[in-house]
Design a protein around this motif. Structure first.
Motif, PDB file in Angstrom:
ATOM      1  N   ALA A  79       0.796  -1.019  -0.233  1.00 39.61           N
ATOM      2  CA  ALA A  79       0.163  -0.166   0.182  1.00 39.61           C
ATOM      3  C   ALA A  79       1.243   1.548  -0.070  1.00 39.61           C
ATOM      4  N   ASN A  80       2.069   1.585   0.546  1.00 40.56           N
ATOM      5  CA  ASN A  80       2.965   2.535   0.574  1.00 40.56           C
ATOM      6  C   ASN A  80       3.923   2.360  -1.071  1.00 40.56           C
ATOM      7  N   ALA A  81       3.653   1.195  -1.171  1.00 37.84           N
ATOM      8  CA  ALA A  81       4.738   1.065  -2.394  1.00 37.84           C
ATOM      9  C   ALA A  81       3.699   2.641  -3.336  1.00 37.84           C
ATOM     10  N   LEU A  82       1.906   1.373  -3.330  1.00 40.78           N
ATOM     11  CA  LEU A  82       1.291   2.198  -4.197  1.00 40.78           C
ATOM     12  C   LEU A  82       0.273   3.501  -4.281  1.00 40.78           C
ATOM     13  N   ALA A  83       0.877   4.101  -3.189  1.00 38.67           N
ATOM     14  CA  ALA A  83       0.671   5.704  -2.977  1.00 38.67           C
ATOM     15  C   ALA A  83       1.830   6.624  -3.204  1.00 38.67           C
ATOM     16  N   VAL A  84       3.028   5.653  -3.827  1.00 35.52           N
ATOM     17  CA  VAL A  84       3.819   6.367  -4.346  1.00 35.52           C
ATOM     18  C   VAL A  84       3.904   6.014  -5.860  1.00 35.52           C
ATOM     19  N   VAL A  85       3.505   5.291  -6.769  1.00 39.07           N
ATOM     20  CA  VAL A  85       3.986   4.410  -7.573  1.00 39.07           C
ATOM     21  C   VAL A  85       3.112   4.262  -8.204  1.00 39.07           C
TER      22      VAL A  85
ATOM     23  N   ALA B 270       5.428  14.119  -8.877  1.00 40.36           N
ATOM     24  CA  ALA B 270       5.132  13.228  -7.775  1.00 40.36           C
ATOM     25  C   ALA B 270       6.617  12.084  -7.880  1.00 40.36           C
ATOM     26  N   LEU B 271       7.182  12.293  -8.797  1.00 46.53           N
ATOM     27  CA  LEU B 271       8.599  11.074  -8.351  1.00 46.53           C
ATOM     28  C   LEU B 271       9.082  11.735  -8.482  1.00 46.53           C
ATOM     29  N   VAL B 272       9.600  12.581  -8.926  1.00 43.51           N
ATOM     30  CA  VAL B 272      10.396  13.465  -8.187  1.00 43.51           C
ATOM     31  C   VAL B 272      10.983  13.706  -6.454  1.00 43.51           C
ATOM     32  N   ALA B 273       9.300  13.967  -6.480  1.00 43.75           N
ATOM     33  CA  ALA B 273       9.561  15.020  -5.263  1.00 43.75           C
ATOM     34  C   ALA B 273       9.645  13.666  -4.435  1.00 43.75           C
ATOM     35  N   ALA B 274       8.924  12.351  -5.074  1.00 41.35           N
ATOM     36  CA  ALA B 274       8.876  11.351  -4.238  1.00 41.35           C
ATOM     37  C   ALA B 274      10.794   9.931  -4.170  1.00 41.35           C
ATOM     38  N   GLY B 275      11.061  11.298  -5.027  1.00 43.05           N
ATOM     39  CA  GLY B 275      12.777  10.497  -5.218  1.00 43.05           C
ATOM     40  C   GLY B 275      13.226   9.104  -5.586  1.00 43.05           C
ATOM     41  N   VAL B 276      12.457   9.490  -6.793  1.00 48.26           N
ATOM     42  CA  VAL B 276      12.191   7.850  -7.381  1.00 48.26           C
ATOM     43  C   VAL B 276      12.868   8.375  -8.655  1.00 48.26           C
TER      44      VAL B 276
END
Length: 146
Positions: free
Chosen positions: A11-17, A56-62
């Protein structure tokens, strides 16, 4: 109202990607497509949605946004260590899609550096045994149900 359910890293991963355009942007970036226009063309995402997902991906560090030209300023997107670590997830989604969601031949085939068509598998880092999640795995810790 708070969501109920098990505390879970999935669930935590899905919140990011866990959004279509985020995953498709990551697919392109991990395939070496780094320019915004190329990512938009290859994903089919609208420019505003893609821009929001990349932010969002940049903000999450991905992914990282890097300037590659000064005049005019131009940027590209590259996978960070976190983004590169998602490659096995992308491979697994592709394999699942090839088998269960695509009629006919797979539209994309990846090759390993050895030249063979790439088929990945999950193995235990300790013993090297193949992992069939649920059959030969068990939870050591279960997140609490919220």
């Amino acid at each position: 109202m708070a969501q109920s359910g098990r505390e879970c890293s999935i669930a935590n991963a899905l919140a990011v990607v866990g959004e279509r355009w985020a995953l498709l942007a990551l697919r392109e970036i991990n395939l070496g497509v780094t320019k915004f226009d190329q990512i938009a063309r290859n994903t089919g995402a609208s420019r505003d949605i893609l821009a929001a997902r990349l932010r969002a991906l940049v903000a999450a560090g991905v992914v990282e946004r890097r300037q590659y030209q000064d005049h005019p300023p131009r940027f590209e997107y590259v996978a960070t260590e976190s983004g590169v670590a998602l490659r096995p997830v992308l491979h697994a989604l592709m394999a699942w899609g090839d088998r269960y969601a695509t009629e006919g031949e797979p539209p994309t085939v990846l090759a390993h550096e050895c030249g063979a068509e790439l088929h990945t598998q999950t193995v235990c880092a300790h013993c090297g045994g193949q992992v069939a999640w649920g059959e030969n795995t068990r939870a050591l810790r279960l997140g609490a149900v919220r």
